[in-house]
Every structure is written in C-alpha cells, then in structure tokens.
Design a protein around this motif. Structure first.
Motif, short mmCIF file in Angstrom:
data_model
loop_
_atom_site.label_atom_id
_atom_site.label_comp_id
_atom_site.label_asym_id
_atom_site.label_seq_id
_atom_site.Cartn_x
_atom_site.Cartn_y
_atom_site.Cartn_z
N TRP A 53 0.80 -1.22 0.00
CA TRP A 53 0.00 0.00 0.00
C TRP A 53 0.84 1.27 0.00
N ARG A 72 -3.01 1.16 -7.24
CA ARG A 72 -3.86 1.58 -6.13
C ARG A 72 -3.96 3.10 -6.09
N ASN A 74 -4.38 5.60 -3.12
CA ASN A 74 -4.41 5.67 -1.65
C ASN A 74 -5.48 6.63 -1.15
N VAL A 79 -8.19 -0.31 -5.21
CA VAL A 79 -7.15 -1.06 -5.90
C VAL A 79 -7.76 -1.56 -7.21
#
Length: 122
Positions: A53, A72, A74, A79
């Motif tokens: 991540w 991804r 954030n 995702v």
C-alpha cells in the motif's frame, strides 16, 4: 472491519481487456498490502497479484506478468487490476483482498470481497 466491494467483471473475447476495481471502506483502513486472487471452475483459489500500500511495490503470478497490472489509489482507498490479452484460462471469480506478508514473504489476505465473475470466451 474492512469492507471490500469489487466491480468491473464481465464477459470478454479472448485477447480482450477488462479492468477490475475494488473499493475499500472501514473504520480505519490502513492495510499493509492489497491484492487479487481468483478461483476458476473446478480449481483452487490462487494468487494473482498484490501491491504494497505505501511503497507501491507489486507482485504477480507468473502467468499474468506482462498482461495484468495492479495499481492503487491511496486517497480513494481503491485497488485496480487492469487485465489485457485475456485468455480463456483467465476465466474465474476474482476476489479483492487486503492483508500482509508473513515471515516467508508470502502475501496472506485477511479480508475478502464477494468476488466478481470474469469470463473469457475463445
């Protein structure tokens, strides 16, 4: 508790593309990694790809390298899995997950989505 909701599955011809997305929500969502597994008809569930991540480092199953890309966002807690050059053997239910790595550096999911069907016709 983390909730994961997949979208983007469907039917596509061999050689085509699909993009899967997974939206995560929960009281405090801060996974170490997120990824995708899949389970084809009559097969065991298998790892497809995962992404760390924070760093964005990615890992892939050998048979999807060069065809699939995991990414991804954030800020949006999502995702994605971009799947290109799809093959009939990619047909499966694809599951989004969140998890971490064990001492053997294996990705171990802890939370799972409900899955989304991907069907690739020949």
């Amino acid at each position: 508790q983390v909730q994961l909701v997949e979208s983007g599955g469907g039917l596509v011809q061999s050689g085509g593309s699909l993009r899967l997305s997974c939206a995560a929500s929960g009281r405090t969502f801060s996974p170490y990694a997120m990824g995708w597994f899949r389970q084809g008809p009559g097969k065991v569930r298998e790892f497809v790809a995962c992404i760390v991540w924070v760093s964005g480092r990615t890992y892939y199953k050998d048979s999807v390298k060069g065809r699939f890309t995991i990414s991804r966002d954030n800020a949006k807690n999502t995702v994605n899995l971009q799947m290109n050059s799809l093959k009939p053997e990619d047909t499966a239910v694809y599951y989004c997950n969140a998890g971490e790595f064990n001492f053997l550096s294996d990705y171990i999911p802890a939370d799972w989505g409900q899955g989304t069907q991907v069907t690739v016709s020949s």
